[in-house]
Design an enzyme around this catalytic site. Structure first.
Site, PDB file in Angstrom:
ATOM      1  N   ASP A 174       0.870  -1.177   0.000  1.00  0.00           N
ATOM      2  CA  ASP A 174       0.000   0.000   0.000  1.00  0.00           C
ATOM      3  C   ASP A 174       0.906   1.226   0.000  1.00  0.00           C
ATOM      4  OD1 ASP A 174      -1.548   2.212   0.691  1.00  0.00           O
ATOM      5  OD2 ASP A 174      -2.270   1.382   2.586  1.00  0.00           O
ATOM      6  N   GLU A 216      12.363  22.000  18.656  1.00  0.00           N
ATOM      7  CA  GLU A 216      13.140  21.149  19.547  1.00  0.00           C
ATOM      8  C   GLU A 216      12.723  19.684  19.411  1.00  0.00           C
ATOM      9  OE1 GLU A 216      12.133  21.733  23.730  1.00  0.00           O
ATOM     10  OE2 GLU A 216      10.457  22.979  23.072  1.00  0.00           O
ATOM     11  N   HIS A 258      11.283  11.321  21.873  1.00  0.00           N
ATOM     12  CA  HIS A 258      11.270  11.952  23.191  1.00  0.00           C
ATOM     13  C   HIS A 258      10.069  11.528  24.028  1.00  0.00           C
ATOM     14  CE1 HIS A 258      12.613  14.704  26.266  1.00  0.00           C
ATOM     15  NE2 HIS A 258      13.625  15.069  25.499  1.00  0.00           N
TER      16      HIS A 258
END
Length: 362
Positions: free
Chosen positions: A97, A279, A306
């Site tokens: 796909d 960031e 993070h």
């Protein structure tokens, strides 16, 4: 040799040899040539995958033998003619796909092939950006194949290259493709990961783990530590690096410790203006994003998700090793580590002016 679709477009054709991530096949960042047909092959390779340093192994499925599958680079307006090959030695049906393609199921129904079969699909790259592709054979096999390693990405560059929010051209010196993958490895009664070589036995137990929505591993390039240590990504101070990051199944939050996203296409679509100076950026599950950063200091930079639990405990960490000269104007340690007590003892007592006598107190 793969059989290609009928040559009915009267366009130039180019055969591209894909390379394993994190590297990317040679390509032009901008082009003055007319649209063409880009021919490539994706071979399904079912094989055991070792996904951590403890030797945890799963019966994986891959495009061209790598996790993630290779990054495909074309320009807006080009045609992609992809031949999907499912060797006779495999045990399962597979398809692909393409999120970058226009057509029902991204071509998944048109590319479904059993072991011993191959098929060619041609689609036009009408939208610029980075997009996921993945196996989608139907039902529970879709998530099972994706979390077994079967996803990759396509980068469709604007014909005149990348631009900032003002229309100024942007250039990269290096490009790396980081594919994030989540694995769901079942455990035995003592909490140890099971080693099951047969996918027909592994998949039912994996489904039970998947239904809890808690991965056992979250990794880059298919394995804990695949992009750290001796495998760290290489760059130099002053070089601009384009980082492509995809996650076919879950959300991710890429962050470069000590650096930034100078220009970030968080949703991965190049006709949208890039965000500046990020960031941390957000990659939605089932999508890919792109970030440009010019390295300004040497050293080891950690690139991670993070969600720090996933990064540190589950494996979603990579390293950039950057060579060059240190710039004190950007960062400098102004004192060496030393004892707090010594620092207090070395403080000077305030001095009184000569004409003022000390007050002994009352």
């Amino acid at each position: 040799m793969p059989m290609h679709a009928e040559n009915d477009l009267n366009l130039a054709r180019e055969k591209v040899t894909l390379v394993a991530p994190p590297f990317v096949h040679a390509h032009e960042q901008a082009t003055k040539s007319k649209p063409k047909v880009v021919e490539l092959s994706l071979t399904v390779i079912e094989k055991p995958l070792v996904i951590d340093d403890s030797g945890t192994t799963v019966p994986g499925s891959t495009f061209n033998g790598s996790v993630p599958g290779p990054l495909i680079v074309v320009h807006e307006g080009d045609y992609v003619e992809a031949t999907l090959i499912n060797p006779q030695s495999n045990k399962m049906a597979h398809s692909v796909d393409f999120h970058a393609a226009t057509g029902a199921l991204g071509g998944a129904a048109l590319t479904l092939v059993n072991p011993g079969e191959q098929v060619a699909l041609r689609w036009r790259a009408t939208r610029a950006g980075v997009f996921v592709y993945h196996c989608a054979p139907g039902g529970s096999m879709i998530p099972l194949h994706v979390v077994s390693g079967m996803s990759g990405a396509v980068m469709v560059l604007p014909r005149d290259g990348l631009k900032d929010e003002t229309g100024k051209s942007l250039h990269y010196d290096r490009v790396f493709y980081i594919g994030e993958n989540d694995f769901y490895v079942p455990r035995d009664d003592k909490g140890k990961f099971l080693r099951i070589d047969d996918a027909s036995d592994f998949f039912p137990k994996t489904l039970e783990v998947m239904h809890q929505l808690v991965p056992s591993h979250v990794v880059f390039e298919g394995k804990v530590g695949a992009l750290t240590g001796k495998n760290a990504l290489q760059a130099n101070v002053g070089e601009t690096v384009l980082i492509i990051h995809s996650q076919a199944n879950r959300d991710s939050r890429p962050h470069l410790i000590g650096g930034h996203g100078d220009y970030v296409w968080e949703t991965g679509k190049f006709h949208n203006p890039p965000q500046r100076d990020l960031e941390t950026w957000f990659i939605r599950g089932g999508s890919a994003g792109a970030a440009l950063y010019t390295f300004r200091q040497p050293g080891i930079y950690a690139y991670l998700s993070h969600n720090l639990i996933e990064a540190v405990e589950l494996g979603a960490t990579a390293h950039f090793k950057v060579e060059g000269k240190w710039n004190d104007a950007l960062m400098k340690r102004v004192s060496e580590p030393h004892s707090i007590a010594a620092a207090e003892a070395s403080k000077e007592q305030p001095k009184l002016p000569n004409h003022v006598a000390p007050n002994p107190g009352h």
